[in-house]
Scaffold this motif. Structure first.
Motif, PDB file in Angstrom:
ATOM      1  N   PRO A 127       0.934  -1.223  -0.177  1.00  0.00           N
ATOM      2  CA  PRO A 127      -0.134  -0.014   0.064  1.00  0.00           C
ATOM      3  C   PRO A 127       0.758   1.386   0.054  1.00  0.00           C
ATOM      4  N   LYS A 128       1.888   1.081   0.338  1.00  0.00           N
ATOM      5  CA  LYS A 128       2.986   2.300   0.414  1.00  0.00           C
ATOM      6  C   LYS A 128       3.674   2.590  -0.788  1.00  0.00           C
ATOM      7  N   TYR A 129       3.521   1.682  -1.567  1.00  0.00           N
ATOM      8  CA  TYR A 129       4.395   1.658  -2.870  1.00  0.00           C
ATOM      9  C   TYR A 129       3.612   2.624  -3.899  1.00  0.00           C
ATOM     10  N   LYS A 130       4.845   3.711  -4.349  1.00  0.00           N
ATOM     11  CA  LYS A 130       4.106   4.960  -5.195  1.00  0.00           C
ATOM     12  C   LYS A 130       4.439   4.941  -6.560  1.00  0.00           C
ATOM     13  N   GLY A 131       5.219   3.770  -7.132  1.00  0.00           N
ATOM     14  CA  GLY A 131       5.736   3.852  -8.414  1.00  0.00           C
ATOM     15  C   GLY A 131       4.779   2.987  -9.485  1.00  0.00           C
ATOM     16  N   LYS A 132       5.472   2.659 -10.725  1.00  0.00           N
ATOM     17  CA  LYS A 132       4.727   1.957 -11.419  1.00  0.00           C
ATOM     18  C   LYS A 132       5.480   0.753 -11.818  1.00  0.00           C
ATOM     19  N   ALA A 133       5.047  -0.557 -11.254  1.00  0.00           N
ATOM     20  CA  ALA A 133       5.869  -1.549 -11.410  1.00  0.00           C
ATOM     21  C   ALA A 133       6.242  -1.787 -12.791  1.00  0.00           C
ATOM     22  N   ASP A 134       5.515  -1.599 -13.794  1.00  0.00           N
ATOM     23  CA  ASP A 134       5.813  -1.865 -15.254  1.00  0.00           C
ATOM     24  C   ASP A 134       6.967  -0.985 -15.971  1.00  0.00           C
TER      25      ASP A 134
END
Length: 403
Positions: A300-307
């Motif tokens: 939930p704290k991840y603010k990036g784009k995993a792709d």
């Protein structure tokens, strides 16, 4: 008032001897040949034997647990001796091929006495669908192969100053390996605490180490108890479902106890919620190396784009800077290894600090569950690449390769 001190002839001679000691030593030094010392102090030799920088091991036996999709690899030291270790510790394997270099930590499943008395140490590796190294080892490693590992590492072992006398172990899949070592150590007298293992498996036929655990339980004089929990079938003599708070309460003692947890990521997420219901002091709950999440986007704290993919400049001691690609959904350490960079690492879980590096520029994300950095590291942009995901183009200074 003057103090009269009488010094006898022997005393005078002792004083003169002490006064001339530096001259005597200097004369001895000048007289000795200027040859390089060819030996070590005995205490240094003992220190290296007890705390080696690395181990050179050879596979001497392989036990195949086909139903469980796992193999136990038994090693002997090339030097003939192994250092002692605490039941629950791991070895970090240094692995390389024509087109890759990596490390992998595997818990020791044999006992301390086996290392000291027989010069043998064992790890068990389970198939990992979608993985790379585990299945590669299972397919290709054979008797006679030689490997290099770290010395025994890790803090996942019993400590009487911290842990309760009764320990409830929550195990899933190959997460049983450190508990097999602990149970064996209790049976042989190396460790002294009461261990109840709640071991989750899908079905009876895939239970890893079922016979070995039963033998240890019988030999432990009541200090080891093993309870099997099957998630996918109901059978007499087994618990059914998952390792819940209710099952833990059923087998936990009435007094104080500690909980140890080791298993796959999904088990940790489930166990964390169940153990919280028990309201134990934080010091009484211990996790083996979590391993870094395989789904960073779900944090939930991840603010990036995993792709996304980023450019990372890597500066390593004694080498020219390199520019490599790093996927946002994989750690910087994985990106280094894909590019053939021999970056140091051991635990691969953000705990040991062996891969400690300097983030010169760029933004990164470190999951809270595997952020083992000190406060000062966080303040001064020091990272553990094994537990760090890129959020932008970065520049990182990495230590030279060592075990």
């Amino acid at each position: 008032m003057a103090l009269n001190v009488k010094v006898g002839l022997i005393g005078v001679m002792d004083m003169l001897k002490f006064k001339n000691m530096s001259k005597t030593r200097e004369a001895a030094i000048q007289k000795a040949p200027a040859n390089e010392i060819q030996t070590e102090y005995e205490i240094n030799q003992s220190a290296k034997a007890l705390h080696p920088d690395f181990l050179n091991l050879e596979v001497v036996e392989i036990v195949d647990y086909k139903d469980a999709g796992a193999k136990k690899y038994i090693f002997k030291a090339a030097e003939g001796k192994l250092p002692n270790f605490r039941a629950g510790q791991y070895l970090s394997f240094k692995l390389h091929g024509d087109d890759f270099f990596t490390t992998r930590p595997y818990s020791i499943c044999s006992t301390p006495n086996d290392a000291v008395d027989n010069g043998k140490v064992a790890v068990t590796i389970k198939t990992n669908p979608g993985g790379f190294i585990a299945d590669l080892i299972l397919k290709h490693m054979k008797v006679g192969d030689k490997v290099t590992t770290s010395a025994p590492e890790g803090q996942f072992y019993y400590e009487s100053l911290r842990d309760a006398k009764d320990v409830i172990a929550l195990a899933g899949g190959s997460g049983i390996t450190p508990f097999l070592s602990m149970a064996g150590a209790i049976a042989e007298g190396t460790e002294d605490f009461n261990l109840t293992i709640l071991f989750g498996s899908r079905t009876e036929d895939v239970i890893l180490f079922k016979d070995e655990l039963a033998e240890i339980e019988k030999a432990s004089n009541g200090k080891v108890k093993v309870v099997h929990i099957l998630s996918d079938e109901k059978k007499d003599g087994y618990e059914n479902g998952f390792i819940s708070a209710d099952i833990i309460k059923k087998y936990a003692p009435k007094g104080d106890y500690s909980i140890y947890i080791c298993g796959p990521e999904a088990m940790y997420k489930f166990a964390e919620k169940e153990v919280a219901k028990l309201k134990l002091p934080r010091r009484r709950v211990r996790n083996e190396l979590l391993g870094v999440t395989k789904d960073v986007a779900s944090d939930p704290k991840y603010k990036g784009k995993a792709d996304k993919t980023f450019n990372v400049t890597v500066k390593q001691a004694g080498q020219e800077p390199r520019k490599i690609k790093a996927a946002a959904n994989e750690t910087l350490l994985v990106a280094f290894e894909r590019a053939g960079i021999k970056a140091p690492s051991r635990c691969r879980s953000g705990e040991c600090g062996w891969c400690r590096s300097q983030l010169v520029s760029g933004d990164v994300f470190v999951p809270e569950a595997t952020d083992g950095r000190r406060f000062s590291d966080i303040k001064w942009n020091t990272i553990h690449p094994c537990a760090t995901f890129p959020l932008s183009d970065c520049e990182v200074e990495v230590p030279g390769e060592y075990l």
